[in-house]
Design a protein around this motif. Structure first.
Motif, short mmCIF file in Angstrom:
data_model
loop_
_atom_site.label_atom_id
_atom_site.label_comp_id
_atom_site.label_asym_id
_atom_site.label_seq_id
_atom_site.Cartn_x
_atom_site.Cartn_y
_atom_site.Cartn_z
N GLU A 15 3.46 -4.80 -9.42
CA GLU A 15 2.15 -4.80 -10.09
C GLU A 15 1.83 -3.42 -10.66
O GLU A 15 1.30 -3.31 -11.76
N ARG A 16 2.16 -2.38 -9.89
CA ARG A 16 1.88 -1.02 -10.38
C ARG A 16 2.71 -0.71 -11.62
O ARG A 16 2.22 -0.07 -12.56
N ALA A 17 3.97 -1.15 -11.62
CA ALA A 17 4.83 -0.86 -12.76
C ALA A 17 4.27 -1.45 -14.05
O ALA A 17 4.24 -0.79 -15.09
N LEU A 18 3.81 -2.70 -13.99
CA LEU A 18 3.24 -3.32 -15.18
C LEU A 18 1.82 -2.82 -15.45
O LEU A 18 1.41 -2.71 -16.61
N ALA A 19 1.07 -2.52 -14.39
CA ALA A 19 -0.29 -2.00 -14.59
C ALA A 19 -0.26 -0.68 -15.35
O ALA A 19 -1.16 -0.38 -16.14
N ALA B 270 -0.20 -11.68 -17.10
CA ALA B 270 -1.21 -11.97 -18.11
C ALA B 270 -0.91 -11.12 -19.35
O ALA B 270 -1.08 -9.90 -19.33
N LEU B 271 -0.45 -11.77 -20.39
CA LEU B 271 -0.10 -11.06 -21.62
C LEU B 271 -1.35 -10.59 -22.35
O LEU B 271 -2.45 -11.09 -22.11
N THR B 272 -1.17 -9.63 -23.24
CA THR B 272 -2.28 -9.12 -24.04
C THR B 272 -1.88 -9.16 -25.52
O THR B 272 -0.75 -9.48 -25.85
N LYS B 273 -2.82 -8.81 -26.36
CA LYS B 273 -2.52 -8.80 -27.80
C LYS B 273 -1.43 -7.79 -28.15
O LYS B 273 -0.67 -8.00 -29.08
N VAL C 259 0.48 -10.48 -10.85
CA VAL C 259 0.54 -10.64 -9.40
C VAL C 259 1.94 -11.15 -9.06
O VAL C 259 2.55 -11.89 -9.83
N TRP C 260 2.44 -10.73 -7.89
CA TRP C 260 3.82 -11.03 -7.52
C TRP C 260 3.91 -11.49 -6.09
O TRP C 260 3.09 -11.10 -5.25
N ARG C 261 4.93 -12.29 -5.83
CA ARG C 261 5.16 -12.78 -4.46
C ARG C 261 6.66 -12.89 -4.21
O ARG C 261 7.40 -13.43 -5.02
N SER C 262 7.09 -12.36 -3.07
CA SER C 262 8.50 -12.46 -2.69
C SER C 262 8.71 -13.73 -1.87
O SER C 262 7.99 -13.98 -0.91
#
Length: 400
Positions: A212-216, A236-239, A223-226
């Motif tokens: 999450e931090r890497a993409l943030a 969540a993609l953006t423009k 959000v991620w789950r192992s």
């Protein structure tokens, strides 16, 4: 007087009792000083509420002076628990404690100053007040951190349950996926994709938080789950950060297979997208480093979605080929795969596998003889293609 006595000097006791008699004014004054120095309390509670909250601590401090011994940290522990539950920063609470203790000391000095003997006695008792502050601060901080640990545990369990519900579509609380998304601070509508990778196949996949931090850091919410056999992520993609850019980023950090679902617009479609992402990942050949979009993997997904049928098709189609020595078998399969990739051009297939086009034709003719399937027949071509996908994607099962 010393700490071995049952009470402090009578003049110190009198000064403490004067403050206790005027407790309402004392607590209101300390509350105002705290609000002036710690703006957090201005929004957290009113002056009167703060005065009521600090009253037990003021009483405890003054009674410790009267008894001439450090007070019990019971009140401080309760304060620590309450402030932790309310989310007041620990540093803010400890600072408020110091402000209150400093005010009490100044007031005791003021009451004792006219009498030199009282002032001398107060100095002898000073260590009690400050020792009580140290003990109370330590007890408060310990209780605060205990509650904080409990909250973090509850939050992590709640988050894990919310993520499980989001990706599976099954909730145990009766809350809908939209409510689950809100709890995870995700929008209900937008443009989303689900990412599914092999376990530990990305540079930051050692923890969901690092993913999450890497993409943030790129301005992207996720959000991620192992899970036992995969790492799952909802992005969540953006423009400015569309699916193609995400795919390139994933390709730059992956060390295994990654599947990406089609783009969807409602959070409630997440479980279906998980299926797509897993099928896309499994459509990539085991052991490869590749990002596979579901749209590119639909045919291969059919193979992995029905493994028993696919293995049966491969074994029946390539029965005689599978009996060949490993090296010879591999050459024939590589040639057929290159021919498909070259869209049926023997010359282009030869370029892909570094051999003459006549060699390609020879190998294809040998395959046709072994399989009794004609590459010029569309039905046979379809069967050969699906059987080859099964061999590539399910190697252990197809080779028995």
């Amino acid at each position: 007087m010393t700490g071995d006595s049952t009470t402090a000097d009578a003049r110190v006791v009198t000064a403490c009792e004067l403050l206790l008699d005027d407790l309402d004014a004392v607590t209101l004054e300390i509350a105002q000083l705290i609000r002036d120095d710690e703006p957090y309390y201005v929004d957290y509670m009113s002056r009167q509420q703060l005065a009521d909250a600090i009253r037990p601590n003021i009483i405890s401090s003054l009674q410790s002076m009267i008894r001439d011994e450090a007070n019990s940290p019971t009140v401080a522990r309760r304060t620590g628990r309450e402030r932790a539950e309310d989310g007041v920063p620990l540093a803010t609470v400890l600072h408020a404690y110091r402000i209150g203790t400093r005010y009490l000391w100044h007031e005791l000095v003021r009451h004792c100053r006219p009498d030199p003997h009282a002032s001398q006695a107060l100095l002898g008792s000073a260590s009690i007040l400050w020792h009580s502050l140290d003990m109370s601060s330590e007890a408060l901080a310990t209780a605060y951190r205990d509650i904080e640990t409990e909250q973090n545990f509850r939050d992590s369990r709640f988050r894990e349950a919310a993520l499980a519900a989001l990706f599976s579509g099954v909730t145990t609380t009766g809350r809908g996926l939209a409510d689950v998304a809100a709890a995870l601070r995700l929008p209900k509508v937008g443009r989303f994709v689900v990412v599914a990778s092999d376990p530990q196949s990305m540079e930051w996949s050692r923890s969901a938080e690092s993913a999450e931090r890497a993409l943030a850091s790129l301005g992207v919410r996720s959000v991620w789950r192992s899970e036992a056999d995969s790492e799952l992520g909802l992005v969540a993609l953006t423009k400015t950060y569309r699916a193609d850019r995400l795919n390139r980023y994933l390709a730059s950090i992956t060390t295994g297979r990654v599947g990406v679902s089609d783009v969807f617009e409602s959070i409630v479609a997440t479980p279906q997208a998980v299926t797509q992402a897993l099928l896309a990942r499994d459509a990539a050949r085991p052991g490869t480093n590749v990002v596979m979009r579901f749209d590119e993997a639909r045919v291969a997904a059919l193979v992995t979605a029905a493994p028993e049928l696919s293995v049966g098709l491969a074994q029946r189609t390539f029965e005689k080929v599978l009996d060949l020595p490993s090296e010879e078998r591999g050459v024939l399969f590589d040639t057929l795969e290159a021919w498909f990739e070259a869209q049926g051009s023997a010359a282009d297939a030869g370029n892909l596998i570094h051999c003459h086009q006549n060699t390609v034709r020879y190998r294809l003719n040998k395959l046709a003889q072994l399989t009794c399937r004609d590459p010029r027949n569309p039905v046979d071509v379809t069967r050969l293609y699906l059987a080859l996908q099964a061999v590539r994607l399910l190697p252990e099962q197809t080779r028995g």
